[in-house]
Design an enzyme around this catalytic site. Structure first.
Site, PDB file in Angstrom:
ATOM      1  N   CYS A   1       0.835  -1.212   0.000  1.00 39.81           N
ATOM      2  CA  CYS A   1       0.000   0.000   0.000  1.00 39.81           C
ATOM      3  C   CYS A   1       0.867   1.258   0.000  1.00 39.81           C
ATOM      4  O   CYS A   1       1.529   1.567   1.000  1.00 39.81           O
ATOM      5  CB  CYS A   1      -0.924  -0.037   1.216  1.00 39.81           C
ATOM      6  SG  CYS A   1      -1.799   1.505   1.541  1.00 39.81           S
TER       7      CYS A   1
ATOM      8  N   CYS B   1      -0.081   3.923   2.607  1.00 37.32           N
ATOM      9  CA  CYS B   1       0.323   3.483   3.943  1.00 37.32           C
ATOM     10  C   CYS B   1       1.758   3.911   4.230  1.00 37.32           C
ATOM     11  O   CYS B   1       2.082   4.374   5.334  1.00 37.32           O
ATOM     12  CB  CYS B   1       0.216   1.962   4.068  1.00 37.32           C
ATOM     13  SG  CYS B   1      -1.457   1.309   3.856  1.00 37.32           S
TER      14      CYS B   1
END
Length: 343
Positions: free
Chosen positions: A32, A35
């Protein structure tokens, strides 16, 4: 050295959210991009605000800990959930450092002062997360110990949810629909058609639910939410009229599998509970099933048998079910007792 706790198991996470008053959790994934972008800001908050047993920052890799992610309904990364006294009180979705900072700073200030403003426990639904009733003093929500892979449900209508639906952490759509009914008189039926996030019985009013646990438990209370539509005088929808809340419920402990309906008639229940209309919270549609605690020690599974419903309808509806008590030893091949108490 980082103060952030890396979560390696469901048991570790359950222990953390009960041992620390506030836990800020970053649900993330290695693949991600957002993230990784917000990770430095999260670490800065952790370094600045962490307090032993008061405020703890944690990280959960959803690919390594899928059970935890499923338990809390995490479907997008990053998702930040803030727990207070083991209950979700705030959620921030997406890599929004300003919003995350604002939420955490506010929470940290309240934790420092010992205040509790802004954090509801009964019927809490921040960002759609749900707690139908207050927890009894000294006990915690142990629903995350439900082994969802082993759930079994008999006589449920396939047009609605499955057994797993009952253990979602999200706010039931029926709660919003009931509010609309009590306000402007519209049921919000289109929302329910798109999102059948509850279960209904099929051929009659009875339901049989088998709930296995990942560890032995001491079960104190079951919180059952049932939100059949509030009927208006000018509403001629027969299907809604025939849906009821449970009335009589038999609870069996430590069964190896789901009971058949005829089989259950020949087995004494560990406890039988009869609910009346006053037992249901008007705001959340939740009833507290207080169990005889001495009879629910060393519990590895429950069977919940809805015998009949409150009213003259043909079907019973259940929206959510929470398990409240204490966790014991992790089940790992064989059942380990957590005490020698007997009922």
């Amino acid at each position: 050295m980082s103060k952030t706790v890396i979560i390696d198991s469901s048991a570790q996470f359950s222990s953390l959210i009960t041992s620390s008053r506030v836990v800020v959790t970053d649900f993330h994934a290695e693949w991600c991009g957002p993230c990784k972008q917000i990770a430095p800001a999260y670490e800065q908050l952790s370094a600045r605000l962490s307090r032993p047993n008061q405020i703890t920052f944690a990280k959960v890799d959803v690919d390594k800990q899928p059970e935890i992610a499923r338990t809390y309904g995490v479907t997008a990364m990053p998702t930040f959930m803030i727990f207070k006294n083991a209950q979700v009180v705030e959620t921030v979705k997406g890599a929004d450092p300003r919003k995350l900072n604002d939420v955490v700073q506010k929470l940290a200030a309240e934790a420092e002062s010992g205040g509790s403003s802004g954090f509801e426990t009964s019927g809490s639904s921040s960002e759609g997360l749900w707690t139908g009733a207050d927890l009894p003093r000294g006990y915690k929500d142990v629903t995350d110990q439900v082994d969802v892979r082993g759930l079994d449900l008999l006589n449920s209508d396939s047009d609605f949810g499955t057994a797993r639906t009952l253990f979602l952490r999200t706010k039931p759509s029926g709660a919003a629909n009931r509010k609309m009914l009590n306000g402007k008189g519209k049921s919000g039926a289109s929302t329910e058609e798109k999102t059948p996030d509850w279960i209904e019985s099929d051929t009659d009013e009875q339901l049989m639910l088998f709930i296995p646990f990942q560890s032995t438990l001491k079960v104190h209370t079951l919180h059952i939410t049932s939100l059949p539509p509030t009927r208006n005088a000018d509403d001629d929808n027969d299907d809604e009229e025939g849906c009821m809340r449970p009335k009589t419920i038999n609870v069996y402990s430590n069964r190896a599998h789901v009971l058949g309906f005829e089989e259950a008639e020949g087995i004494p229940a560990t406890q039988t509970i009869t609910l009346s209309p006053r037992d249901w919270d008007e705001k959340t549609g939740t009833a507290k099933l207080e169990l005889r605690f001495v009879k629910f020690q060393n519990v590895t599974s429950l069977v919940v048998f809805v015998v009949d419903g409150e009213g003259d309808g043909e079907k019973v509806r259940l929206d959510r079910l929470r398990v409240v008590g204490e966790t014991g030893e992790k089940r790992d091949g064989k059942i380990e007792k957590i005490s020698d108490e007997s009922g």
